[in-house]
Design a protein around this motif. Structure first.
Motif, mmCIF file in Angstrom:
data_model
loop_
_atom_site.group_PDB
_atom_site.id
_atom_site.type_symbol
_atom_site.label_atom_id
_atom_site.label_comp_id
_atom_site.label_asym_id
_atom_site.label_seq_id
_atom_site.Cartn_x
_atom_site.Cartn_y
_atom_site.Cartn_z
ATOM 1 N N ASP A 205 0.817 -0.689 0.191
ATOM 2 C CA ASP A 205 0.178 0.026 -0.118
ATOM 3 C C ASP A 205 0.608 1.374 0.404
ATOM 4 O OD1 ASP A 205 -2.021 1.968 -0.356
ATOM 5 O OD2 ASP A 205 -2.554 0.676 2.324
ATOM 6 N N ALA A 206 0.827 2.212 -1.102
ATOM 7 C CA ALA A 206 1.346 3.296 -1.471
ATOM 8 C C ALA A 206 1.630 3.823 -0.089
ATOM 9 C CB ALA A 206 1.542 3.540 -2.549
ATOM 10 N N ASP A 207 -0.009 4.709 -0.143
ATOM 11 C CA ASP A 207 -0.339 5.200 1.135
ATOM 12 C C ASP A 207 -0.048 5.027 2.282
ATOM 13 O OD1 ASP A 207 -1.971 7.963 1.902
ATOM 14 O OD2 ASP A 207 -3.663 6.377 2.736
ATOM 15 N N LEU A 208 -0.066 4.169 2.788
ATOM 16 C CA LEU A 208 0.784 3.388 3.932
ATOM 17 C C LEU A 208 1.699 3.645 4.403
ATOM 18 C CD1 LEU A 208 0.162 0.331 5.837
ATOM 19 C CD2 LEU A 208 2.108 0.987 5.790
ATOM 20 N N ILE A 209 2.818 3.370 3.192
ATOM 21 C CA ILE A 209 3.803 3.953 3.680
ATOM 22 C C ILE A 209 4.397 5.432 3.185
ATOM 23 C CG2 ILE A 209 6.429 3.821 2.699
ATOM 24 C CD1 ILE A 209 5.464 1.322 3.802
ATOM 25 N N ALA A 210 3.500 6.083 2.648
ATOM 26 C CA ALA A 210 3.632 7.430 2.186
ATOM 27 C C ALA A 210 3.355 8.228 3.904
ATOM 28 C CB ALA A 210 2.308 8.077 1.515
ATOM 29 N N ARG A 211 2.663 7.663 5.102
ATOM 30 C CA ARG A 211 2.208 8.261 6.371
ATOM 31 C C ARG A 211 3.284 7.746 6.790
ATOM 32 N NH1 ARG A 211 -2.559 5.289 7.283
ATOM 33 N NH2 ARG A 211 -2.786 3.959 5.199
ATOM 34 N N ALA A 212 3.639 6.916 6.658
ATOM 35 C CA ALA A 212 3.700 6.263 8.309
ATOM 36 C C ALA A 212 6.379 7.425 7.454
ATOM 37 C CB ALA A 212 4.906 4.267 8.125
ATOM 38 N N ARG A 213 5.971 7.603 6.126
ATOM 39 C CA ARG A 213 6.884 8.127 5.858
ATOM 40 C C ARG A 213 7.149 9.680 6.402
ATOM 41 N NH1 ARG A 213 11.103 7.182 2.755
ATOM 42 N NH2 ARG A 213 9.859 5.345 1.404
ATOM 43 N N HIS A 214 6.060 10.285 6.349
ATOM 44 C CA HIS A 214 5.186 11.258 7.619
ATOM 45 C C HIS A 214 5.779 11.462 8.634
ATOM 46 C CE1 HIS A 214 3.761 15.516 7.927
ATOM 47 N NE2 HIS A 214 3.077 14.908 8.545
ATOM 48 N N ARG A 215 5.641 10.856 9.125
ATOM 49 C CA ARG A 215 5.330 10.580 10.757
ATOM 50 C C ARG A 215 6.577 10.070 11.249
ATOM 51 N NH1 ARG A 215 0.532 8.750 13.587
ATOM 52 N NH2 ARG A 215 1.326 9.588 15.262
ATOM 53 N N ALA A 216 7.613 9.336 10.318
ATOM 54 C CA ALA A 216 9.172 9.133 10.618
ATOM 55 C C ALA A 216 10.220 10.321 11.048
ATOM 56 C CB ALA A 216 9.530 8.066 9.697
ATOM 57 N N ASN A 217 9.568 11.424 10.110
ATOM 58 C CA ASN A 217 10.028 12.546 10.090
ATOM 59 C C ASN A 217 9.645 13.800 10.297
ATOM 60 O OD1 ASN A 217 11.812 14.132 8.865
ATOM 61 N ND2 ASN A 217 10.972 15.215 7.453
ATOM 62 N N GLN A 218 9.348 13.574 11.803
ATOM 63 C CA GLN A 218 8.597 14.336 12.572
ATOM 64 C C GLN A 218 7.659 15.076 12.352
ATOM 65 O OE1 GLN A 218 9.571 14.745 15.646
ATOM 66 N NE2 GLN A 218 11.673 14.419 16.450
ATOM 67 N N ALA A 219 6.834 14.473 11.651
ATOM 68 C CA ALA A 219 5.525 14.934 10.942
ATOM 69 C C ALA A 219 5.675 16.221 10.444
ATOM 70 C CB ALA A 219 3.770 14.973 12.022
ATOM 71 N N ARG A 220 6.737 16.716 9.880
ATOM 72 C CA ARG A 220 7.136 18.207 8.837
ATOM 73 C C ARG A 220 6.205 18.741 7.981
ATOM 74 N NH1 ARG A 220 13.029 21.105 8.397
ATOM 75 N NH2 ARG A 220 12.023 22.999 7.711
ATOM 76 N N ILE A 221 5.415 18.832 7.931
ATOM 77 C CA ILE A 221 4.962 19.800 6.199
ATOM 78 C C ILE A 221 5.908 20.069 5.595
ATOM 79 C CG2 ILE A 221 3.012 18.818 6.488
ATOM 80 C CD1 ILE A 221 1.820 21.480 7.116
ATOM 81 N N PRO A 222 5.916 20.181 4.168
ATOM 82 C CA PRO A 222 6.569 21.821 3.418
ATOM 83 C C PRO A 222 6.864 23.406 3.915
ATOM 84 C CG PRO A 222 5.482 20.311 2.424
ATOM 85 C CD PRO A 222 4.854 19.758 3.296
ATOM 86 N N ALA A 223 7.598 23.624 4.594
ATOM 87 C CA ALA A 223 7.506 25.587 5.092
ATOM 88 C C ALA A 223 8.854 25.599 4.885
ATOM 89 C CB ALA A 223 6.988 25.284 5.882
ATOM 90 N N GLN A 224 9.379 26.814 4.763
ATOM 91 C CA GLN A 224 10.774 27.537 4.957
ATOM 92 C C GLN A 224 11.362 27.074 6.644
ATOM 93 O OE1 GLN A 224 10.685 31.761 3.560
ATOM 94 N NE2 GLN A 224 11.996 30.838 1.883
ATOM 95 N N HIS A 225 9.940 27.050 7.735
ATOM 96 C CA HIS A 225 10.364 27.144 8.865
ATOM 97 C C HIS A 225 9.657 25.983 9.344
ATOM 98 C CE1 HIS A 225 6.088 28.526 7.855
ATOM 99 N NE2 HIS A 225 5.518 27.783 8.410
ATOM 100 N N HIS A 226 9.561 25.430 10.689
ATOM 101 C CA HIS A 226 9.697 24.554 10.940
ATOM 102 C C HIS A 226 8.050 23.647 11.275
ATOM 103 C CE1 HIS A 226 13.193 22.172 11.154
ATOM 104 N NE2 HIS A 226 13.796 23.551 12.336
ATOM 105 N N GLU A 227 7.518 23.776 10.179
ATOM 106 C CA GLU A 227 6.113 23.047 10.167
ATOM 107 C C GLU A 227 5.171 21.321 10.852
ATOM 108 O OE1 GLU A 227 3.841 25.972 10.540
ATOM 109 O OE2 GLU A 227 1.988 25.484 9.497
ATOM 110 N N HIS A 228 4.605 21.273 11.308
ATOM 111 C CA HIS A 228 4.517 19.445 11.934
ATOM 112 C C HIS A 228 2.569 19.657 12.279
ATOM 113 C CE1 HIS A 228 8.813 19.791 12.860
ATOM 114 N NE2 HIS A 228 8.106 20.630 13.376
#
Length: 378
Positions: A205-228
């Protein structure tokens, strides 16, 4: 001069790993991400036949994310074999859920699938929500997946497959780590391959791995600053350690072959000893990660612990089979469905040196000590 110790399953590293580390360091990617991580994920994915993979800093991290991304939530129960390493059960606690332990098949040490079905039915009748089932491929032998998966499909239960010990193992031609909604490998220091510490989460399941990857990286979302956007974790694998993993993976077949030859050697060594059996001796798909003998003291006249003490005096490391989770102080009050098989395996099982780095002199020394003990007790 005293002989060097013989360990249970030491790391098997050499020139290939040295070259890989230098390559990673000289690349400038001394980071928790990079091209070695990407390549390691792809190579493990191709080896196992699962399209999506996520490299992490431990097998425990992979188990935790696997449970979360399969929808396990607080107040759920998760079915866990009582014969396993504590990380399997701890990952359930990390998720806020509660483990319910299930006894083993005495022939393999893996979960008793028929008993598991009874537990599922009883929990359902009691109105309790089962978040997931976590089979564990013990000592490198796969669980009996055909009936287990049929049971979980019928009950609509996700499967998080703990194959920490089973990289390279197969079940009816299919690789360990490929059966569940999520599969997990460990690359700890004593596993089939090592990154000194690390793990991998795999899924179809590609979506499962994408969600896990996101959470493994402190649930950081794209931004110039740190955004979670949710609670995340620092679970990423270092690029340098991934390079070690790639070198190890390229040697997996030869290291597996050496472990298999060692298991066959033990089988011949104990073939004439009435009351000693090699656990899962006839499993052709096992990677032979660790070889466990099961001793019936009524037939041998000695206990597994007696052999362990003899070998310890010769500076040879052994270990009892896994102490069941229901016997651990942490889980003393936990719910468990037992037949007595796990307790008997713990009482009678002994894990012998099984590492792929054992040389002929060490094997001869080990053989001589075992022969001497058996002859003494004949």
């Amino acid at each position: 001069m005293p002989s060097a110790p013989i360990y249970l399953s030491p790391p098997d590293v050499g020139p290939a790993e040295e070259v890989a580390v230098l390559r990673a360091l000289r690349s400038g990617w001394a980071t928790p991400f990079g091209p070695e991580v990407d390549a390691f994920e792809q190579e493990v994915s191709q080896r196992v036949g699962v399209p999506y993979a996520l490299a992490l800093n431990s097998g425990t991290a992979a188990l935790h994310l696997g449970l979360l991304c399969c929808g396990v939530r607080p107040a759920d129960v998760v079915l866990v074999p009582t014969v396993t390493f504590v990380a399997t059960a701890n990952a359930v606690l990390y998720s806020g859920a509660t483990p319910v332990f299930v006894d083993c098949d005495p022939a393999t040490g893996n979960v008793d699938v028929e008993l598991l079905g009874e537990v599922v039915a009883d929990l359902r009748r009691a109105g309790r929500r089962i978040g997931a089932v976590m089979p564990v491929d013990m000592f490198g032998s796969c669980v009996d997946y055909d009936p287990l998966l049929a049971l979980c499909r019928e009950a609509e239960l996700p499967v998080v497959e703990d194959s920490a010990e089973a990289l390279g193992s197969t079940y009816r031609g299919r690789h360990a780590g490929s059966f569940g909604d999520a599969g997990v490998f460990s690359f700890s220091h004593n596993k089939m391959i090592t990154t000194t510490g690390g793990g991998m989460l795999l899924s179809h399941d590609a979506d499962l791995i994408a969600r896990a990857r996101h959470r493994a990286n402190q649930a950081r979302i794209p931004a110039q600053h740190h955004e979670h956007d949710q609670m995340g974790f620092n679970y990423r694998l270092s690029n340098v350690l991934a390079a070690i993993g790639r070198a190890q993976l390229s040697r997996l077949d030869e290291m597996t072959a050496r472990r298999r030859r060692l298991r066959e050697h033990y089988s011949k060594l104990f073939a004439s000893v009435d009351g000693v059996e090699v656990l899962a001796e006839n499993d052709p798909g096992s990677n032979c990660w660790l070889t466990v003998i099961v001793v019936d003291p009524q037939l041998t006249g000695w206990h597994a612990a007696d052999l362990a003490r003899h070998l310890a005096q010769a500076d040879i490391e052994t270990r009892p089979a896994w102490k069941p989770m229901h016997r651990q102080p942490l889980f003393a009050a936990a719910e468990a469905r037992l037949t007595g098989a796990a307790d008997q395996l713990f009482a009678r099982g002994l894990t012998l040196p099984s590492g792929s780095s054992l040389d002929e002199r060490q094997i001869d020394r080990l053989t001589g000590e075992i022969h001497g003990f058996v002859d003494q007790h004949a």
